[in-house]
Design an enzyme around this catalytic site. Structure first.
Site, short mmCIF file in Angstrom:
data_model
loop_
_atom_site.label_atom_id
_atom_site.label_comp_id
_atom_site.label_asym_id
_atom_site.label_seq_id
_atom_site.Cartn_x
_atom_site.Cartn_y
_atom_site.Cartn_z
N LYS A 159 5.66 -7.43 -11.00
CA LYS A 159 4.38 -6.74 -11.17
C LYS A 159 4.29 -6.37 -12.65
O LYS A 159 4.69 -5.27 -13.06
CB LYS A 159 4.30 -5.52 -10.26
CG LYS A 159 2.90 -4.95 -10.14
CD LYS A 159 2.81 -3.97 -8.98
CE LYS A 159 1.50 -3.21 -8.95
NZ LYS A 159 0.33 -4.03 -8.64
N1 PPE Z 1 -1.69 -8.63 -5.43
C1 PPE Z 1 -1.99 -8.08 -6.62
C2 PPE Z 1 -2.33 -8.97 -7.74
C3 PPE Z 1 -1.96 -6.69 -6.77
O1 PPE Z 1 -2.24 -6.15 -7.95
C4 PPE Z 1 -1.65 -5.88 -5.66
C5 PPE Z 1 -1.63 -4.39 -5.79
C6 PPE Z 1 -1.34 -6.50 -4.43
C7 PPE Z 1 -1.37 -7.88 -4.36
C8 PPE Z 1 -0.94 -5.72 -3.23
O2 PPE Z 1 0.37 -5.21 -3.36
P1 PPE Z 1 0.82 -3.83 -2.66
O3 PPE Z 1 0.10 -2.73 -3.37
O4 PPE Z 1 2.28 -3.80 -2.85
O5 PPE Z 1 0.43 -3.94 -1.22
N2 PPE Z 1 -2.50 -3.86 -6.77
C9 PPE Z 1 -2.27 -2.54 -7.27
C10 PPE Z 1 -3.01 -2.26 -8.55
C11 PPE Z 1 -4.45 -2.03 -8.49
C12 PPE Z 1 -5.02 -1.64 -9.85
O6 PPE Z 1 -6.23 -1.83 -10.05
O7 PPE Z 1 -4.30 -1.09 -10.71
C13 PPE Z 1 -2.44 -1.50 -6.17
O8 PPE Z 1 -3.10 -1.75 -5.17
O9 PPE Z 1 -1.87 -0.42 -6.33
#
Ligand code: PPE
Length: 314
Positions: A159
């Site tokens: 990430k």
């Molecule tokens: N894909 C991406 C690209 C992504 O950024 C997130 C979370 C996910 C999948 C889902 O992952 P999880 O949160 O572990 O279920 N995106 C984060 C950032 C958002 C932002 O604008 O900053 C979030 O949801 O916290």
């Protein structure tokens, strides 16, 4: 800043005021995007504030830092404990926690190895990510003309802030064209994910999500939804999804920490099913929200209750 932020910020082991959580523009991260981050929700429950899947988020941060050879100087336990402290010292009921790890001020040039690794933990209040009504009514999305980062270019399992330059292109294009969010395809043209969410499709009672090899972030909400779907008796498959499957699916939804479980009601202006949140999406959403809000037994040990003595915490 329009967001309601919490005053105390954790920096390399100490709490400092929000206004002092700043960096010099010559820091490595500014020129070269050498930053990893997390996003974690802390929910208000009848037993006080509870951080959702703290262990898994901390593990993913540590994994991201391993991929990018950043030495964190703090153990997983210390980082987890610091997030619990962050909630406590700020008297937080519910919030979004944003750990950031980056290469700071020191040398100039691409080589990152001589720059100090800085860790900050921030907290702010974050409502519904894709709009107030998104969870109930669903959102209108498009397929992006931008593809997701290709394998062996930028590692999708980390990430990393750099991945979000791609995400920003996807998001801006979607907003400019009147959509709430964009879905990217991977380098092979299969469905990958939203700019900040994983994606799921429901068809004929089966639940399908792209595999990690489709350049998706290994989402913790994704993992939680797979667990809950199996528990509820639905077949779940991780397999490649063709773009057109989104148009003919019975239901489509996003998952993410910020987005939680957000139904998708149209893709490229083609209605998904009847153009409203479907029953499987809503049943998963209800089960998910009841767990995170502490309204039902936390049978998977996903919540870390911040106001309990250390030994009593799950
Ligand atoms: N894909 C991406 C690209 C992504 O950024 C997130 C979370 C996910 C999948 C889902 O992952 P999880 O949160 O572990 O279920 N995106 C984060 C950032 C958002 C932002 O604008 O900053 C979030 O949801 O916290």
């Amino acid at each position: 800043m329009s967001v309601k932020y919490y005053e105390k910020v954790w920096h390399n082991g100490k709490f400092i005021p929000w206004s002092e959580a700043t960096v010099h523009v010559a820091s490595h991260v500014v020129s070269y995007a050498s930053c990893l981050f997390e996003g974690i929700r802390c929910y208000e429950t009848p037993q006080g504030p509870a951080i959702f899947r703290l262990k898994e988020h901390t593990d993913r941060l540590v994994n991201s830092s391993k991929i990018y050879r950043m030495d964190l100087q703090f153990t997983r336990e210390q980082l987890s404990q610091a997030m619990v402290e962050l909630v406590r010292v700020n008297n937080i009921k519910n919030c979004y926690i944003r750990p950031v790890v980056f290469r700071g001020y020191g040398e100039v040039g691409v080589n990152p190895l001589k720059n100090p690794v800085e860790i900050y933990l921030l907290a702010w209040a974050w409502g519904k990510y894709l709009g107030d009504e998104a969870l109930r009514q669903g959102v209108d999305v498009c397929i992006s003309s931008w593809q997701r980062i290709a394998p062996n270019t930028l590692p999708a399992m980390a990430k990393a802030a750099a991945n979000y330059m791609n995400a920003q292109l996807i998001k801006m294009e979607a907003l400019t064209n009147g959509y709430v969010e964009g879905i990217s395809l991977d380098i092979a043209g299969h469905v990958s994910e939203g700019s900040g969410e994983n994606i799921f499709v429901v068809r004929d009672g089966k639940i399908i999500t792209p595999p990690l090899s489709a350049s998706v972030l290994p989402g913790i909400t994704r993992d939680s939804v797979i667990t809950l779907a199996l528990e509820m008796g639905y077949p779940v498959m991780e397999q490649s999804i063709a773009r057109e499957m989104l148009y003919i699916a019975d239901e489509v939804f996003f998952t993410g920490t910020a987005a939680e479980i957000t139904p998708i009601r149209s893709v490229d202006r083609i209605l998904v099913g009847k153009g409203q949140p479907g029953p499987i999406t809503l049943s998963l959403q209800e089960r998910f929200l009841s767990i995170v809000q502490g309204q039902t037994n936390d049978k998977y040990g996903w919540l870390t209750f911040c106001n309990q003595p250390v030994g009593a915490r799950s």
